[in-house]
Scaffold this motif. Structure first.
Motif, PDB file in Angstrom:
ATOM      1  N   THR A 118      -4.212   1.998  -2.557  1.00  0.00           N
ATOM      2  CA  THR A 118      -4.975   2.917  -3.405  1.00  0.00           C
ATOM      3  C   THR A 118      -5.624   2.258  -4.609  1.00  0.00           C
ATOM      4  OG1 THR A 118      -2.988   3.520  -4.643  1.00  0.00           O
ATOM      5  CG2 THR A 118      -3.573   4.912  -2.742  1.00  0.00           C
ATOM      6  N   ASP A 119      -5.085   1.129  -5.040  1.00  0.00           N
ATOM      7  CA  ASP A 119      -5.583   0.515  -6.269  1.00  0.00           C
ATOM      8  C   ASP A 119      -6.121  -0.901  -6.072  1.00  0.00           C
ATOM      9  OD1 ASP A 119      -3.234  -0.833  -5.763  1.00  0.00           O
ATOM     10  OD2 ASP A 119      -2.228  -0.224  -7.610  1.00  0.00           O
ATOM     11  N   GLY A 120      -6.219  -1.350  -4.816  1.00  0.00           N
ATOM     12  CA  GLY A 120      -6.674  -2.703  -4.548  1.00  0.00           C
ATOM     13  C   GLY A 120      -5.587  -3.746  -4.778  1.00  0.00           C
ATOM     14  N   ARG A 121      -4.403  -3.285  -5.182  1.00  0.00           N
ATOM     15  CA  ARG A 121      -3.281  -4.199  -5.422  1.00  0.00           C
ATOM     16  C   ARG A 121      -2.076  -3.805  -4.567  1.00  0.00           C
ATOM     17  NH1 ARG A 121      -4.482  -2.709 -10.895  1.00  0.00           N
ATOM     18  NH2 ARG A 121      -2.453  -1.727 -10.856  1.00  0.00           N
ATOM     19  N   GLY A 122      -2.301  -2.986  -3.533  1.00  0.00           N
ATOM     20  CA  GLY A 122      -1.237  -2.598  -2.624  1.00  0.00           C
ATOM     21  C   GLY A 122      -0.559  -1.290  -2.954  1.00  0.00           C
ATOM     22  N   GLY A 123      -1.116  -0.526  -3.897  1.00  0.00           N
ATOM     23  CA  GLY A 123      -0.503   0.723  -4.328  1.00  0.00           C
ATOM     24  C   GLY A 123      -0.513   1.811  -3.270  1.00  0.00           C
ATOM     25  N   TYR A 124       0.449   2.698  -3.392  1.00  0.00           N
ATOM     26  CA  TYR A 124       0.586   3.873  -2.524  1.00  0.00           C
ATOM     27  C   TYR A 124       0.459   5.117  -3.394  1.00  0.00           C
ATOM     28  CZ  TYR A 124       1.854   2.187   2.104  1.00  0.00           C
ATOM     29  OH  TYR A 124       1.819   1.657   3.362  1.00  0.00           O
ATOM     30  N   PRO A 125       0.159   6.264  -2.818  1.00  0.00           N
ATOM     31  CA  PRO A 125       0.093   7.494  -3.615  1.00  0.00           C
ATOM     32  C   PRO A 125       1.410   7.711  -4.374  1.00  0.00           C
ATOM     33  CG  PRO A 125      -0.791   7.881  -1.430  1.00  0.00           C
ATOM     34  CD  PRO A 125      -0.172   6.511  -1.407  1.00  0.00           C
ATOM     35  N   ALA A 126       1.313   8.122  -5.621  1.00  0.00           N
ATOM     36  CA  ALA A 126       2.485   8.263  -6.492  1.00  0.00           C
ATOM     37  C   ALA A 126       3.535   9.221  -5.939  1.00  0.00           C
ATOM     38  CB  ALA A 126       2.041   8.711  -7.884  1.00  0.00           C
ATOM     39  N   ILE A 127       3.128  10.143  -5.085  1.00  0.00           N
ATOM     40  CA  ILE A 127       4.067  11.137  -4.567  1.00  0.00           C
ATOM     41  C   ILE A 127       5.124  10.517  -3.647  1.00  0.00           C
ATOM     42  CG2 ILE A 127       2.665  11.804  -2.577  1.00  0.00           C
ATOM     43  CD1 ILE A 127       3.606  14.716  -3.177  1.00  0.00           C
ATOM     44  N   ASP A 128       4.816   9.367  -3.020  1.00  0.00           N
ATOM     45  CA  ASP A 128       5.764   8.759  -2.082  1.00  0.00           C
ATOM     46  C   ASP A 128       5.406   7.296  -1.883  1.00  0.00           C
ATOM     47  OD1 ASP A 128       7.727   8.314  -0.236  1.00  0.00           O
ATOM     48  OD2 ASP A 128       6.913   9.649   1.278  1.00  0.00           O
ATOM     49  N   ARG A 129       6.109   6.438  -2.600  1.00  0.00           N
ATOM     50  CA  ARG A 129       5.809   5.008  -2.541  1.00  0.00           C
ATOM     51  C   ARG A 129       6.872   4.212  -1.778  1.00  0.00           C
ATOM     52  NH1 ARG A 129       4.743   4.725  -8.844  1.00  0.00           N
ATOM     53  NH2 ARG A 129       6.742   5.763  -8.670  1.00  0.00           N
ATOM     54  N   GLY A 130       7.695   4.933  -1.020  1.00  0.00           N
ATOM     55  CA  GLY A 130       8.667   4.263  -0.181  1.00  0.00           C
ATOM     56  C   GLY A 130       9.851   3.722  -0.952  1.00  0.00           C
ATOM     57  N   LEU A 131      10.372   2.610  -0.488  1.00  0.00           N
ATOM     58  CA  LEU A 131      11.555   1.990  -1.087  1.00  0.00           C
ATOM     59  C   LEU A 131      11.343   1.671  -2.563  1.00  0.00           C
ATOM     60  CD1 LEU A 131      14.411   0.997  -0.404  1.00  0.00           C
ATOM     61  CD2 LEU A 131      13.390  -1.200   0.270  1.00  0.00           C
ATOM     62  N   PHE A 132      10.104   1.424  -2.956  1.00  0.00           N
ATOM     63  CA  PHE A 132       9.783   1.144  -4.352  1.00  0.00           C
ATOM     64  C   PHE A 132      10.288   2.243  -5.283  1.00  0.00           C
ATOM     65  CE2 PHE A 132       7.029   1.825  -8.007  1.00  0.00           C
ATOM     66  CZ  PHE A 132       7.100   0.591  -8.650  1.00  0.00           C
ATOM     67  N   ASP A 133      10.206   3.486  -4.849  1.00  0.00           N
ATOM     68  CA  ASP A 133      10.650   4.600  -5.692  1.00  0.00           C
ATOM     69  C   ASP A 133      12.137   4.520  -6.013  1.00  0.00           C
ATOM     70  OD1 ASP A 133       8.152   5.773  -6.018  1.00  0.00           O
ATOM     71  OD2 ASP A 133       8.381   7.067  -4.259  1.00  0.00           O
ATOM     72  N   LEU A 134      12.892   3.810  -5.192  1.00  0.00           N
ATOM     73  CA  LEU A 134      14.319   3.631  -5.436  1.00  0.00           C
ATOM     74  C   LEU A 134      14.610   2.346  -6.204  1.00  0.00           C
ATOM     75  CD1 LEU A 134      17.233   4.627  -4.845  1.00  0.00           C
ATOM     76  CD2 LEU A 134      17.139   3.250  -2.768  1.00  0.00           C
ATOM     77  N   THR A 135      13.953   1.254  -5.805  1.00  0.00           N
ATOM     78  CA  THR A 135      14.296  -0.058  -6.371  1.00  0.00           C
ATOM     79  C   THR A 135      13.449  -0.462  -7.563  1.00  0.00           C
ATOM     80  OG1 THR A 135      12.736  -1.289  -4.967  1.00  0.00           O
ATOM     81  CG2 THR A 135      14.971  -0.859  -4.072  1.00  0.00           C
ATOM     82  N   ARG A 136      12.234   0.031  -7.637  1.00  0.00           N
ATOM     83  CA  ARG A 136      11.240  -0.369  -8.648  1.00  0.00           C
ATOM     84  C   ARG A 136      10.861  -1.848  -8.530  1.00  0.00           C
ATOM     85  NH1 ARG A 136       9.190   4.335  -9.321  1.00  0.00           N
ATOM     86  NH2 ARG A 136      10.430   5.790 -10.490  1.00  0.00           N
ATOM     87  N   VAL A 137      11.075  -2.424  -7.350  1.00  0.00           N
ATOM     88  CA  VAL A 137      10.681  -3.801  -7.060  1.00  0.00           C
ATOM     89  C   VAL A 137       9.299  -3.753  -6.413  1.00  0.00           C
ATOM     90  CG1 VAL A 137      11.214  -5.858  -5.682  1.00  0.00           C
ATOM     91  CG2 VAL A 137      13.065  -4.568  -6.795  1.00  0.00           C
ATOM     92  N   ALA A 138       8.336  -4.458  -6.998  1.00  0.00           N
ATOM     93  CA  ALA A 138       6.954  -4.389  -6.523  1.00  0.00           C
ATOM     94  C   ALA A 138       6.834  -4.664  -5.022  1.00  0.00           C
ATOM     95  CB  ALA A 138       6.077  -5.358  -7.305  1.00  0.00           C
ATOM     96  N   ALA A 139       7.565  -5.623  -4.506  1.00  0.00           N
ATOM     97  CA  ALA A 139       7.480  -5.985  -3.086  1.00  0.00           C
ATOM     98  C   ALA A 139       7.920  -4.849  -2.170  1.00  0.00           C
ATOM     99  CB  ALA A 139       8.311  -7.233  -2.814  1.00  0.00           C
ATOM    100  N   ASP A 140       8.603  -3.841  -2.718  1.00  0.00           N
ATOM    101  CA  ASP A 140       9.059  -2.705  -1.915  1.00  0.00           C
ATOM    102  C   ASP A 140       8.033  -1.577  -1.835  1.00  0.00           C
ATOM    103  OD1 ASP A 140      11.443  -3.912  -1.261  1.00  0.00           O
ATOM    104  OD2 ASP A 140      12.557  -2.998  -2.906  1.00  0.00           O
ATOM    105  N   MET A 141       6.873  -1.766  -2.448  1.00  0.00           N
ATOM    106  CA  MET A 141       5.827  -0.746  -2.411  1.00  0.00           C
ATOM    107  C   MET A 141       5.437  -0.442  -0.968  1.00  0.00           C
ATOM    108  SD  MET A 141       3.849   1.334  -4.046  1.00  0.00           S
ATOM    109  CE  MET A 141       3.965   0.783  -5.743  1.00  0.00           C
ATOM    110  N   GLY A 142       5.496   0.836  -0.608  1.00  0.00           N
ATOM    111  CA  GLY A 142       5.059   1.269   0.715  1.00  0.00           C
ATOM    112  C   GLY A 142       5.980   0.879   1.856  1.00  0.00           C
ATOM    113  N   ARG A 143       7.176   0.431   1.554  1.00  0.00           N
ATOM    114  CA  ARG A 143       8.108   0.047   2.622  1.00  0.00           C
ATOM    115  C   ARG A 143       8.971   1.254   3.005  1.00  0.00           C
ATOM    116  NH1 ARG A 143      11.496  -4.830   1.138  1.00  0.00           N
ATOM    117  NH2 ARG A 143      11.985  -4.758   3.347  1.00  0.00           N
TER     118      ARG A 143
END
Length: 170
Positions: free
Chosen positions: A64-89
């Motif tokens: 969504t942002d050209g840097r690998g972002g996902y919609p804020a409503i559901d960003r996958g594992l990132f929402d739990l870990t806050r680790v950038a590499a977990d975005m959208g996993r």
């Protein structure tokens, strides 16, 4: 599929579904790299199994942002870990009964199995967090039809028709 694999019932899958199964498990498509095991969902725990950690994958669905972002409503594992590499996993879901579980992907953003095959064959969107397993692949129309026939063979009509497994009464 179970009758074919575990009961040696060679009539359980059509020739088209058998060709699709060969594609599914092939190195070229590599579907089983994420959808593995008896549930075609990746590592699962059951009595007597090794304690294998779950696996998570970014399938290149969003950037969504050209840097690998996902919609804020559901960003996958990132929402739990806050680790950038977990975005959208996300965990790979089971493919059992996949033909009757549309729409697809974690958010229902893909309507049909044909569109899912198209997404994976394209390799998904470019993203710094996309799984390296997602490389895309060439697939003909006939091969895509064969693959979808295999996916449809994962539907257990008997299971789906059992009233005791249906919606609970209110």
């Amino acid at each position: 599929l179970d009758r074919y694999l575990y009961r040696d019932d060679r009539t359980a899958l059509t020739p088209q579904a058998r060709r699709g199964m060969a594609l599914f498990f092939s190195d070229r498509l590599a579907c089983a790299g994420c959808h593995a095991g008896f549930n075609l969902s990746g590592p699962t725990l059951q009595e007597g199994s090794a304690d294998v950690p779950p696996t998570f994958h970014n399938t290149g669905l969003y950037n969504t942002d050209g840097r690998g972002g996902y919609p804020a409503i559901d960003r996958g594992l990132f929402d739990l870990t806050r680790v950038a590499a977990d975005m959208g996993r996300f965990r790979a879901p089971t493919l059992r009964n996949v033909a009757v579980t549309a729409p697809y992907m974690h958010d229902g953003s893909i309507a049909t199995l044909d569109e899912v095959v198209g997404h994976y064959s394209s390799g998904g969107l470019k993203s710094p967090f996309k799984s390296p397993r997602l490389k895309g692949f060439e697939i003909s129309t006939t091969e895509a039809e064969d693959l979808i026939a295999f996916l449809k063979s994962l539907t257990d009509e008997e299971f789906l028709s059992k009233p005791e497994l249906g919606k609970p009464e209110k």
